[in-house]
Each structure stands twice: as C-alpha cells, then as structure tokens.
Scaffold this active site. Structure first.
Site, PDB file in Angstrom:
ATOM      1  CE1 TYR A  36       1.145  -0.303   4.399  1.00  0.00           C
ATOM      2  CE2 TYR A  36       0.162   1.872   4.357  1.00  0.00           C
ATOM      3  CZ  TYR A  36       0.959   0.931   4.984  1.00  0.00           C
ATOM      4  OH  TYR A  36       1.570   1.237   6.174  1.00  0.00           O
ATOM      5  CE  LYS A 151       3.252   3.240   3.179  1.00  0.00           C
ATOM      6  NZ  LYS A 151       3.416   3.387   4.623  1.00  0.00           N
ATOM      7  CD  GLU A 183      10.491   1.793  10.168  1.00  0.00           C
ATOM      8  OE1 GLU A 183      10.450   2.772   9.409  1.00  0.00           O
ATOM      9  OE2 GLU A 183      10.235   0.640   9.793  1.00  0.00           O
ATOM     10  CG  LEU A 207       8.519   2.240   4.566  1.00  0.00           C
ATOM     11  CD1 LEU A 207       8.164   0.980   3.780  1.00  0.00           C
ATOM     12  CD2 LEU A 207       7.256   2.981   4.970  1.00  0.00           C
TER      13      LEU A 207
HETATM   14  N1  PLP Z   1       8.027   3.751   8.812  1.00  0.00           N
HETATM   15  C1  PLP Z   1       6.852   3.131   8.963  1.00  0.00           C
HETATM   16  C2  PLP Z   1       6.806   1.811   9.661  1.00  0.00           C
HETATM   17  C3  PLP Z   1       5.669   3.713   8.478  1.00  0.00           C
HETATM   18  O1  PLP Z   1       4.488   3.080   8.624  1.00  0.00           O
HETATM   19  C4  PLP Z   1       5.756   4.975   7.855  1.00  0.00           C
HETATM   20  C5  PLP Z   1       4.554   5.634   7.338  1.00  0.00           C
HETATM   21  O2  PLP Z   1       3.454   5.186   7.508  1.00  0.00           O
HETATM   22  C6  PLP Z   1       7.002   5.587   7.723  1.00  0.00           C
HETATM   23  C7  PLP Z   1       8.131   4.946   8.199  1.00  0.00           C
HETATM   24  C8  PLP Z   1       7.143   6.926   7.056  1.00  0.00           C
HETATM   25  O3  PLP Z   1       6.990   6.805   5.656  1.00  0.00           O
HETATM   26  P1  PLP Z   1       6.411   8.037   4.835  1.00  0.00           P
HETATM   27  O4  PLP Z   1       7.235   9.214   5.221  1.00  0.00           O
HETATM   28  O5  PLP Z   1       6.624   7.661   3.411  1.00  0.00           O
HETATM   29  O6  PLP Z   1       4.990   8.188   5.243  1.00  0.00           O
END
Ligand code: PLP
Length: 288
Positions: A36, A151, A183, A207
C-alpha cells in the site's frame, strides 16, 4: 474516529466507500498479501506523488508482482479520486493485493488479477499543542518481521505497538532491534546531537520513508546533512532532539521518551528550522 470521506475506488469503479466489496478469498484479506501507499494531498494536489509511485513499484517487485498501474494510470486515478472527494486536503490510501483465487493457498499462484483499492481520509492538521509541546513516545522491542522495507499491509505488530503507546498516553512507539533504533511504528526517526542529525541506515529493517527523504534534502540545504548509521538506544538519553516523520504527520519533535525529557524537554531549534523549511517547501509545491 474521523468520518471517512465518501467516494472510494475498487478495480476501475468509483463508488460510495461503504458499498465497495472484495471477495473473501482475496489474498490481501487472507494473508495480508498486499502492499500500500499513503499520499498526502494539499489543496487538491498530491504531495511528492512520484516518490510514492516509485516506492509502490519497489514494494510490488519485492513481493514478485508485476507493475499494476503505469504512471499515467496512477496519476489519473489519484486525480479523479481527489476530485470526487472535494479536491481539498486529504490523505489518499492505495492498496494493491495479489487478488483472489478459488481457494486458500500458501503457494503464490500465477496469473491472478490484482485487486486495486483506494480511498481518501481526512488529513488532520498538526495541533498547535503538539507543535508547542512535542510528542511523548515509548520504546519497545521491534517485534515486526524481517522485511520492513516492503510497505506491506501486514501491520499486526505495528498496530499492537502503536496502540500500546496510546495506552501509555504516548503518541508513537520507537522500536529497537538488538539494542539499535530502527524506526517508529508508523514513522521514520531522526536523532540530533551537538547540531548533527542522525538516522538509522536503510536496509530490510526499516521502510524507506518519503518524508524522511524530503527531510534529508531539507537538512542538506540547511547545512546540517543527515548522517546515516546505527543508533544505539543508549544514545537517546544523550540526544538534544528527536524527530519523527511521516507523510501524514510531516516532521514532529519528540520531547519525552519513556517519560524522560529529550534535551531540555521542549521542541528544539533545529526541528524549528527544518520544519520551517518543510512548510515553505509545501507552500512552494502548492504554487508551482
Ligand atoms: N516507517 C513506517 C513503519 C511507516 O508506517 C511509515 C509511514 O506510515 C514511515 C516509516 C514513514 O513513511 P512516509 O514518510 O513515506 O509516510
């Protein structure tokens, strides 16, 4: 809970979100066999949508799926969904699952038609209180699987950890593996020490964040480039600032970790500087 906006998209059809249905044998439903994206939209314009598109392609490739939407189809789906939902500020959620077969099968079948689903949700503006006081977070062992760079919709560990943070009156859960920061349960993380900005290295454990990448660009422009490298959990106690970043939360300061103040316990000056650049960038991209 915020009321969902009304028009969703499923496999070529736009309809009231509550009327859309998928088959019970959809592998996204049975196995979480799906990926997603969440794309913020400001005043009707998707923000850095190309980066979300690229990450979606990467996620699909990592789970051995062919590209499902080309750039043109991605762009027009986004445009139409946004228009049908009022062209304001919102978050678009888009999910692609491997599709449904006629049984439940662990083996990845060939030739299924993927299920493409999208909807919008309200994009909450950041509360003045959070900007003034910062966030409280807790820390927990990272109980997720070993491919957090995909993701994937399989977010059971993430939602348990996030909910635990909320039970503790915190707004995010920072995760660690083998003593090292990975994270947040739904965000990227930065640590600031003596004017230097650090972030955990990209790899299977985290991610690749679209917001993190933008923040890295803004830090570079600020003359305070982000240094990627392992961050030991013990370093959190010595941090001057900690930030989290995500597409829907943008860049937010963390001021308490497990009840202990970060630095002087207030949002720090470097966060203010980078967040100001972030807001300018948003403004410019709305006008270009
Ligand atoms: N890490 C995780 C586990 C996330 O679920 C998200 C965003 O939902 C992020 C990092 C940040 O990613 P982004 O900046 O692309 O939203």
């Amino acid at each position: 809970m915020a009321a969902p906006m009304t028009i969703g998209y499923l496999n070529g059809e736009f309809a009231d979100l509550t009327s859309l249905r998928i088959p019970v044998l959809d592998r996204g439903f049975l196995f979480g066999d799906a990926v997603y994206e969440v794309i913020p939209v400001y005043e009707g314009r998707p923000f850095r949508s190309e980066f979300h598109y690229q990450r979606l392609q990467r996620s699909l490739a990592q789970i051995h799926m062919e590209p499902v939407l080309d750039r043109e189809q991605w762009g027009s789906l986004l445009r139409e969904l946004i228009a049908r939902n009022g062209s304001g500020s919102m978050a678009v959620y888009m999910q692609i699952s491997r599709g449904a077969e006629n049984t439940r099968n662990h083996l990845i079948p060939k030739g299924l038609t993927p299920t493409v689903f999208a909807m919008t949700a309200a994009l909450k503006s950041r509360s003045p209180e959070v900007l003034e006081r910062g966030l409280q977070v807790i820390t927990r062992d990272d109980t997720r699987w070993g491919r957090c760079d995909i993701k994937s919709t399989s977010l059971l560990a993430n939602i348990l950890l996030y909910s635990e943070a909320h039970e503790q009156h915190a707004q995010e859960c920072l995760l660690h593996r083998d003593g090292q920061l990975t994270e947040g349960s739904s965000s990227s993380v930065f640590v600031v020490k003596k004017g230097r900005v650090y972030a955990p290295p990209y790899g299977p454990e985290i991610l690749p964040g679209t917001t993190r990448d933008l923040v890295a660009e803004l830090c570079e422009a600020n003359g305070t480039p982000v240094r990627e490298g392992p961050i030991d959990m013990t370093e959190l106690a010595e941090a001057d600032e900690i930030w989290i970043a995500s597409a829907t939360r943008e860049l937010l300061p963390v001021t308490r970790v497990d009840g202990h103040p970060v630095g002087d316990g207030h949002p720090g000056p470097l966060w203010r500087a980078i967040d100001a650049r972030f807001q300018d960038y948003k403004q410019e991209s709305a006008n270009d």
